[in-house]
Design a protein around this motif. Structure first.
Motif, PDB file in Angstrom:
ATOM      1  N   ALA B  89      29.801  46.924  31.552  1.00 59.65           N
ATOM      2  CA  ALA B  89      29.879  46.866  30.100  1.00 59.65           C
ATOM      3  C   ALA B  89      28.351  46.434  29.532  1.00 59.65           C
ATOM      4  CB  ALA B  89      30.601  45.607  29.823  1.00 59.65           C
ATOM      5  N   LEU B  90      28.155  47.061  28.323  1.00 62.12           N
ATOM      6  CA  LEU B  90      26.591  46.787  27.749  1.00 62.12           C
ATOM      7  C   LEU B  90      26.826  45.958  26.470  1.00 62.12           C
ATOM      8  CD1 LEU B  90      23.994  48.225  27.375  1.00 62.12           C
ATOM      9  CD2 LEU B  90      24.809  49.399  25.383  1.00 62.12           C
ATOM     10  N   THR B  91      26.405  45.024  26.618  1.00 61.54           N
ATOM     11  CA  THR B  91      26.463  43.843  25.693  1.00 61.54           C
ATOM     12  C   THR B  91      25.347  43.846  24.532  1.00 61.54           C
ATOM     13  OG1 THR B  91      25.044  42.062  26.541  1.00 61.54           O
ATOM     14  CG2 THR B  91      27.227  42.330  27.600  1.00 61.54           C
ATOM     15  N   PRO B  92      25.373  43.425  23.475  1.00 61.28           N
ATOM     16  CA  PRO B  92      24.053  43.235  22.577  1.00 61.28           C
ATOM     17  C   PRO B  92      22.994  42.750  23.158  1.00 61.28           C
ATOM     18  CG  PRO B  92      26.158  42.393  21.586  1.00 61.28           C
ATOM     19  CD  PRO B  92      26.405  42.476  22.975  1.00 61.28           C
ATOM     20  N   GLU B  93      22.834  42.409  24.117  1.00 63.01           N
ATOM     21  CA  GLU B  93      21.860  41.695  24.643  1.00 63.01           C
ATOM     22  C   GLU B  93      21.040  42.657  25.457  1.00 63.01           C
ATOM     23  OE1 GLU B  93      21.750  37.716  26.100  1.00 63.01           O
ATOM     24  OE2 GLU B  93      23.255  36.906  24.447  1.00 63.01           O
ATOM     25  N   ASP B  94      21.750  43.740  25.990  1.00 68.85           N
ATOM     26  CA  ASP B  94      21.200  44.928  26.859  1.00 68.85           C
ATOM     27  C   ASP B  94      20.694  46.119  26.160  1.00 68.85           C
ATOM     28  OD1 ASP B  94      22.319  43.031  28.917  1.00 68.85           O
ATOM     29  OD2 ASP B  94      24.332  43.839  28.752  1.00 68.85           O
ATOM     30  N   ASP B  95      19.956  46.642  26.842  1.00 68.32           N
ATOM     31  CA  ASP B  95      19.100  47.783  26.181  1.00 68.32           C
ATOM     32  C   ASP B  95      19.926  49.121  26.135  1.00 68.32           C
ATOM     33  OD1 ASP B  95      17.395  49.718  25.677  1.00 68.32           O
ATOM     34  OD2 ASP B  95      16.037  49.537  27.297  1.00 68.32           O
ATOM     35  N   PRO B  96      20.145  49.605  25.312  1.00 65.28           N
ATOM     36  CA  PRO B  96      21.295  50.844  25.249  1.00 65.28           C
ATOM     37  C   PRO B  96      20.537  52.029  25.777  1.00 65.28           C
ATOM     38  CG  PRO B  96      20.828  49.968  22.825  1.00 65.28           C
ATOM     39  CD  PRO B  96      19.941  49.154  23.943  1.00 65.28           C
ATOM     40  N   SER B  97      19.243  52.131  25.823  1.00 68.65           N
ATOM     41  CA  SER B  97      18.455  53.188  26.598  1.00 68.65           C
ATOM     42  C   SER B  97      18.823  53.358  27.939  1.00 68.65           C
ATOM     43  CB  SER B  97      17.157  53.218  26.112  1.00 68.65           C
ATOM     44  OG  SER B  97      16.507  52.195  26.597  1.00 68.65           O
ATOM     45  N   TYR B  98      19.154  52.062  28.565  1.00 60.85           N
ATOM     46  CA  TYR B  98      19.298  52.014  29.900  1.00 60.85           C
ATOM     47  C   TYR B  98      20.581  53.000  30.618  1.00 60.85           C
ATOM     48  CZ  TYR B  98      19.798  49.929  34.504  1.00 60.85           C
ATOM     49  OH  TYR B  98      20.129  49.634  35.975  1.00 60.85           O
ATOM     50  N   VAL B  99      21.458  53.222  29.547  1.00 53.71           N
ATOM     51  CA  VAL B  99      23.025  53.691  29.842  1.00 53.71           C
ATOM     52  C   VAL B  99      22.658  54.981  30.506  1.00 53.71           C
ATOM     53  CG1 VAL B  99      24.960  54.504  28.997  1.00 53.71           C
ATOM     54  CG2 VAL B  99      24.005  52.287  28.125  1.00 53.71           C
ATOM     55  N   ALA B 121      39.360  49.353  26.898  1.00 49.48           N
ATOM     56  CA  ALA B 121      38.843  48.559  27.858  1.00 49.48           C
ATOM     57  C   ALA B 121      39.243  46.839  27.275  1.00 49.48           C
ATOM     58  CB  ALA B 121      37.323  48.652  28.035  1.00 49.48           C
ATOM     59  N   LEU B 122      39.151  46.583  26.083  1.00 52.35           N
ATOM     60  CA  LEU B 122      39.474  45.515  25.634  1.00 52.35           C
ATOM     61  C   LEU B 122      40.828  45.254  25.774  1.00 52.35           C
ATOM     62  CD1 LEU B 122      37.076  44.908  22.359  1.00 52.35           C
ATOM     63  CD2 LEU B 122      37.027  43.713  24.596  1.00 52.35           C
ATOM     64  N   ASN B 127      39.943  39.138  27.639  1.00 51.72           N
ATOM     65  CA  ASN B 127      38.854  38.133  27.489  1.00 51.72           C
ATOM     66  C   ASN B 127      37.531  38.274  27.355  1.00 51.72           C
ATOM     67  OD1 ASN B 127      40.771  35.943  27.587  1.00 51.72           O
ATOM     68  ND2 ASN B 127      41.160  36.345  29.798  1.00 51.72           N
ATOM     69  N   MET B 128      37.268  39.787  27.437  1.00 56.03           N
ATOM     70  CA  MET B 128      36.193  40.404  27.513  1.00 56.03           C
ATOM     71  C   MET B 128      35.466  40.339  26.110  1.00 56.03           C
ATOM     72  SD  MET B 128      34.957  43.571  29.611  1.00 56.03           S
ATOM     73  CE  MET B 128      35.613  44.880  28.622  1.00 56.03           C
ATOM     74  N   SER B 129      34.049  40.276  25.935  1.00 59.45           N
ATOM     75  CA  SER B 129      33.641  40.184  24.398  1.00 59.45           C
ATOM     76  C   SER B 129      33.890  41.353  23.721  1.00 59.45           C
ATOM     77  CB  SER B 129      32.238  39.873  24.624  1.00 59.45           C
ATOM     78  OG  SER B 129      31.630  40.032  22.933  1.00 59.45           O
ATOM     79  N   PRO B 130      34.342  40.924  22.288  1.00 63.60           N
ATOM     80  CA  PRO B 130      34.580  42.256  21.528  1.00 63.60           C
ATOM     81  C   PRO B 130      33.333  42.824  21.038  1.00 63.60           C
ATOM     82  CG  PRO B 130      35.057  40.293  20.219  1.00 63.60           C
ATOM     83  CD  PRO B 130      34.710  39.864  22.026  1.00 63.60           C
ATOM     84  N   GLU B 131      32.254  42.389  21.352  1.00 67.39           N
ATOM     85  CA  GLU B 131      30.690  42.778  20.978  1.00 67.39           C
ATOM     86  C   GLU B 131      30.483  44.058  21.633  1.00 67.39           C
ATOM     87  OE1 GLU B 131      28.771  40.801  18.256  1.00 67.39           O
ATOM     88  OE2 GLU B 131      30.757  40.449  17.997  1.00 67.39           O
ATOM     89  N   HIS B 233      40.599  30.021  37.127  1.00 62.64           N
ATOM     90  CA  HIS B 233      41.147  30.931  36.444  1.00 62.64           C
ATOM     91  C   HIS B 233      40.951  32.367  36.845  1.00 62.64           C
ATOM     92  CE1 HIS B 233      42.000  27.767  33.435  1.00 62.64           C
ATOM     93  NE2 HIS B 233      40.914  27.538  33.727  1.00 62.64           N
ATOM     94  N   ARG B 234      41.902  33.274  36.569  1.00 58.66           N
ATOM     95  CA  ARG B 234      41.563  34.628  36.873  1.00 58.66           C
ATOM     96  C   ARG B 234      41.496  35.191  35.403  1.00 58.66           C
ATOM     97  NH1 ARG B 234      43.042  38.724  41.264  1.00 58.66           N
ATOM     98  NH2 ARG B 234      42.552  40.774  40.087  1.00 58.66           N
ATOM     99  N   PHE B 235      40.392  35.177  34.891  1.00 60.93           N
ATOM    100  CA  PHE B 235      40.384  35.688  33.525  1.00 60.93           C
ATOM    101  C   PHE B 235      39.903  36.831  33.261  1.00 60.93           C
ATOM    102  CE2 PHE B 235      36.582  32.893  34.252  1.00 60.93           C
ATOM    103  CZ  PHE B 235      35.610  33.982  34.160  1.00 60.93           C
ATOM    104  N   THR B 236      39.782  37.757  34.354  1.00 59.04           N
ATOM    105  CA  THR B 236      39.576  39.091  34.137  1.00 59.04           C
ATOM    106  C   THR B 236      40.282  39.825  35.516  1.00 59.04           C
ATOM    107  OG1 THR B 236      37.864  40.926  34.744  1.00 59.04           O
ATOM    108  CG2 THR B 236      37.488  38.621  35.556  1.00 59.04           C
ATOM    109  N   SER B 237      40.870  41.031  35.154  1.00 57.97           N
ATOM    110  CA  SER B 237      41.535  41.777  36.383  1.00 57.97           C
ATOM    111  C   SER B 237      40.595  42.660  36.965  1.00 57.97           C
ATOM    112  CB  SER B 237      42.599  42.781  35.668  1.00 57.97           C
ATOM    113  OG  SER B 237      43.584  42.024  34.927  1.00 57.97           O
ATOM    114  N   ARG B 238      39.578  42.820  36.471  1.00 57.76           N
ATOM    115  CA  ARG B 238      38.642  43.803  37.235  1.00 57.76           C
ATOM    116  C   ARG B 238      37.230  42.997  37.380  1.00 57.76           C
ATOM    117  NH1 ARG B 238      41.819  46.022  34.133  1.00 57.76           N
ATOM    118  NH2 ARG B 238      42.783  47.699  34.422  1.00 57.76           N
TER     119      ARG B 238
END
Lengths: 429, 535
Positions: B89-99, B121-122, B127-131, B233-238
């Motif tokens: 997942a690409l967060t606002p803190e990560d460089d989009p050009s890396y994708v 995905a959400l 629980n994943m960030s909506p950003e 907790h298991r706050f993510t399935s993946r």
């Protein structure tokens, strides 16, 4: 808003109940707010006053008080006040027909008793229910260790193998036994509390008396997990001892705290004779203060917020375990007044590498003066009508000292007494 | 003196995987491990079976190995794997050009990485960030590293393999530039053991540089320390990864009812440098926050650390060092008969074993093909066995028990059938008396900690507060004694758990820890007993 009470106590552990009773006996109206059952729900039911001081076993705990650091709650209060508090507690329990007494040395001075636990360890403890015969425990040669089928937490083989590792128990003749479960074949895990609740009622008590009958008269002492009722009811003990034909001593056990529930029962019985109101399942969110006084606390129950006003307040919310003290990375505060407790920023410094070491976190808590009023860094009183008691106080480690209930009684009594006085003064104004 | 053809050094995934391979090809072998099985890194990582997506850009060859082995291990080791899949997942803190580079590299490595609609995905991971702006789906999975080692050990044993645990290698014997044996010390008894052999496989992971040094060889292996946080907790399935170049603390891996976040990376000179710090825990939370904004509110169960064996010829260190592995034949350096496996990661453990065994075969002139990729490590229990188990185990616990116990399911069932009842002693992880009794009787079990590693006893919410007392009580009642007395054993067990609680001593975990102290110090006086028993 409901009526203004004289003293509002937050927390129904031993400290809160003793504070409430102390204030109530001085003629004050008392309301006690509590989230859950308090620490008594996990307590073994004996009163640990001081088992170890300066890492040394204390046989006469009163003598050992001098070894404690100066900021220890006992030192802060002074020995005489602690004695008076203990006398108040003992008198209360006598009146409730659930006497709590210390064992006596040859010369008649009170001393700690080494009480066996369900792990086969011995723990120094001070006040015991009078139903536990300390004399028999010291002199018994033939000892029967009993548990109940399906009670996973207590196995006689463990108790015997570990007790034998102590000099004072090594030479005794041990026998092990398992009583049949009154629940029969069940896949459900049973606890000592399930069994004690059966024993409470005369009609279902018979299972224990019948189960003991085959052993009657063959031993000097029977050690058992806490099965003899969850209430402070001496009748149960008379019946059980008669059925066993010898003194029965209950071993200290882990949660659920059957022994602690008996103390709670006795204290609540005493409280209900006064102008006393118990509000359960309510969580205090914060205190509301004006100047040097607290006016009310805001509490939440079933999603509803309610303001509780009073003339004086006792905070006995427990420490880290009870939720009265909140730890976050680099920070610590009490949950009601949000008093910031100065701690090192680096969490690593809060504890020692050894699990039972001399941890800083175990002594974190609110600093108070002799009257149990919280003070700031310059030792100035923060609020005139607020008093702290029990584990929310700093300066002691109940777990390694074995001083939990003792400090609760001493500081609960002091806080209750001072709150009653503050309420009386407030009323006059 | 013992005699064999090959001595394998190291009882982690690589060593045990090599032993299994050697034995399946009919080559006599003995394995030496300084601690219990999976004592080192194989029990101290995040439990991620890599899809390779993590390495696609920086190390495409590693990525290809990962995806190939990932598919093999899920086939042969079903009981150790939870097929969760993973997100990048690409967060606002990560460089989009890396994708684009990442997508291209995944394609090159053979990793199927389709893009998923962010909304979808959400919905799957609420629980994943909506950003998050872009999400890709990869075949990441979760693996129980300890169980994988144990099951490989069971398989190796079935094929005639021998293992000596708690045996530390003290010397590699050589004659005329050729390996002729290994000496070791039994750490439990202090006795010296000599094994004559014609070949040695050094699969000691972070310790492999030290083993090479014992043989007089100079190799660049730099242990690199990584800290991980376990949430209650298991706050993510993946599995959820941050879509950016490999960095600290950016992978969340769910396991059963918990989630692991890791890891940090820091060079160390000690392969056993495994004490986590609060500072590292806080750093991990900070880096994890862009993926799961509420990460600070989740209760931390404990923190732990492990060391990676980075192979660093030419001084590449930390994240820059290749995660690739190298099978080195030391004949080139003048010592005939010694093969080392350097670097690598758990996902490729089987391949590492295969390559090392190929090399051994070539040396010995043996021509038997590798079968480890075809044969399941543990055969599945049949219907009749499962039906038997249903009488003694809670229905939700049967599969757990069967997957855990592997070859030992038979003895566990016999134990349960013999006993009057089969209570759960550890409720958090649903471990029953029969399993504990069976494992406790195994000669390789010395302590409650060994029982924990085989059964997961004490690894759940209570961290041993209730189950350690129950277990020592039940073992005493059944007349099974371990090396330490019950109280000493419980104390050591709780001490081990304490090491992981300390660095995250706040919030709900601090309350749980105080309950443990209230029970064991306040009520049972386990601390005082340490000085007062036997006196």
């Amino acid at each position: 808003m409901s009526r203004i009470v004289d003293v509002l106590v937050v927390g129904s552990g031993l400290a809160g109940l003793v504070a409430a009773l102390t204030a109530a006996e001085q003629g004050r109206s008392v309301r006690l707010l509590t989230t859950g059952m308090g620490s008594l729900a996990i307590s073994g039911g004996s009163v640990d006053f001081l088992g170890y001081a300066d890492s040394r076993l204390a046989s006469d705990p009163w003598q050992s008080l001098a070894l404690l650091p100066e900021d220890h709650p006992y030192r802060l209060m002074g020995t005489e006040s602690v004695r008076t508090a203990f006398k108040f507690f003992s008198d209360t329990m006598e009146k409730q027909h659930w006497p709590m007494r210390p064992a006596l040395a040859q010369d008649g001075t009170p001393r700690n008793t080494q009480l066996p636990t369900i792990m086969g360890t011995l723990k120094p403890t001070y006040l015991l229910p009078a139903s536990l015969n300390t004399q028999a425990m010291a002199s018994a040669k033939k000892v029967l260790v009993l548990s109940v089928h399906g009670l996973r937490d207590c196995q006689p083989a463990l108790v015997v193998s570990q007790l034998k590792r102590y000099k004072s128990w090594a030479d005794r003749e041990f026998t092990q036994g398992l009583l049949p479960s009154p629940f029969g074949e069940t896949h459900r895990a049973i606890t000592a509390l399930d069994l004690a609740r059966l024993t409470d009622k005369p009609q279902s008590r018979q299972w224990l008396l019948d189960a003991l009958a085959p052993y009657a008269g063959k031993y000097d002492l029977i050690l058992m997990p806490p099965l003899c009722g969850s209430k402070a009811n001496p009748e149960v003990w008379q019946a059980v001892n008669a059925a066993a034909g010898c003194p029965v001593v209950e071993m200290l056990s882990i949660p659920p705290g059957v022994g602690g529930l008996r103390l709670r029962d006795a204290l609540l019985n005493a409280l209900h004779k006064h102008d006393f109101e118990l509000v359960e399942n309510t969580t205090v969110l914060r205190a509301e203060t004006a100047d040097k006084n607290c006016t009310s606390v805001l509490a939440e129950a079933s999603g509803q917020q309610r303001r509780h006003a009073a003339r004086a307040f006792v905070t006995a919310t427990g420490g880290i375990l009870g939720g009265g003290m909140v730890l976050e990375p680099g920070q610590c505060w009490d949950s009601v007044f949000k008093i910031d407790i100065t701690v090192p920023q680096d969490v690593t410094l809060w504890s020692e590498p050894q699990i039972f070491g001399n941890h800083l976190f175990s002594r974190m808590g609110v600093r108070v003066d002799r009257e149990m009023r919280p003070v700031d860094a310059a030792a100035a009183v923060r609020w005139q009508n607020v008093f702290f008691a029990g584990r929310s106080l700093g300066g002691y480690d109940y777990a390694t000292e074995k001083s939990g209930h003792g400090v609760a009684i001493a500081t609960g009594w002091q806080a209750g007494r001072m709150a009653a006085a503050a309420a009386a003064a407030g009323e006059k104004q | 003196m013992l005699e064999t053809t090959v001595v394998v050094i190291g009882g982690g995934a690589t060593g045990i995987g090599t032993l299994r391979d050697l034995c399946m090809r009919g080559i006599p072998a003995i394995l030496l491990e300084q601690g219990g099985l999976a004592h080192g890194t194989s029990s101290r990582f995040h439990g991620l079976l890599h899809s390779g997506g993590r390495y696609a850009v920086g190390d495409n060859e590693s990525a290809r190995e990962c995806i190939e082995e990932n598919m093999i291990v899920r086939r042969i080791g079903r009981q150790c794997i939870e097929e969760t899949e993973g997100f990048f997942a690409l967060t606002p803190e990560d460089d989009p050009s890396y994708v684009d580079r990442w997508v291209e590299a995944c394609g090159r490595a053979g990793i199927d990485a389709p893009e998923v609609d962010v909304k979808e995905a959400l919905r799957l991971e609420p629980n994943m960030s909506p950003e998050i702006s872009r999400v890709f789906r990869v075949p990441d999975s979760c693996v129980d590293g300890f169980r994988l080692v144990l099951h490989n050990a069971m398989s190796a044993r079935r094929h005639g393999g021998k293992m000596l645990t708690y045996h530390e290698v003290t010397g590699i014997c050589q004659k005329n530039g050729k390996v002729c044996g290994v000496t070791a010390i039994n750490k439990n008894t202090g006795e010296t053991v000599e094994i004559a052999c014609s070949m040695v496989v050094n699969a000691a992971g972070s310790w492999s540089g030290r083993i090479a040094a014992l043989a007089g060889l100079d190799v660049a292996v730099s242990p690199d320390r990584g800290t991980l946080v376990v949430f209650n907790h298991r706050f993510t399935s993946r599995v959820v990864n941050r879509l950016h170049p490999g960095s600290d603390g950016d992978i969340f891996v769910p396991h059963g009812s918990i989630t692991i976040l890791g890891t940090t990376s820091m060079p160390t000179d000690r392969p056993d440098d495994t004490t986590p710090t609060s500072e590292e825990v806080l750093r991990l939370l900070k880096i994890g926050e862009p993926l799961f904004p509420r990460v600070r509110e989740y209760r931390i169960l404990r923190a732990f650390a492990g060391t990676r064996p980075l192979y660093t010829p030419g001084n590449a260190a930390g994240r820059k060092a290749s995660r690739n592995f190298h099978v080195v034949d030391h004949a080139e350096q003048g010592l005939d008969g010694m093969v080392s496996i350097f670097g690598g990661k758990l996902t490729t453990y089987r391949l590492m074993g295969e390559r090392a065994t190929d090399r051994v075969c070539a040396k010995l002139g043996i021509n038997v093909p590798c079968r480890t990729a075809e044969e399941p490590i543990i055969p599945d229990p049949d219907e009749a066995t499962l039906a038997r188990a249903a009488k003694y185990f809670p229905v939700q616990g049967i599969k757990l028990m069967a997957d855990r116990m592997g070859d030992d399911i038979g003895p566990v069932l016999e134990q349960a059938e013999k006993a009057e009842t089969n209570p759960l002693l550890c409720e958090c992880e649903m471990v029953s008396m029969a399993e504990i009794e069976c494992v406790a009787k195994d000669p390789s079990t010395h302590s409650l900690t060994d029982i924990r590693l085989r059964t997961r006893l004490g690894m759940g919410t209570c961290q041993g507060t209730f189950c350690s007392l129950r277990t020592v009580a039940a073992l005493a009642e059944h007349g099974i004694s371990l090396e330490l007395s019950p109280t000493d054993n419980a104390r050591r067990f709780l001490q081990e758990r304490w090491g992981g609680l300390r660095p995250a001593l706040w919030g709900m975990q601090a309350r749980e820890m105080e309950l443990g102290r209230a029970v064991y110090a306040g009520t049972l006086n386990l601390d005082g007993a340490a000085h007062e028993q036997d006196c």
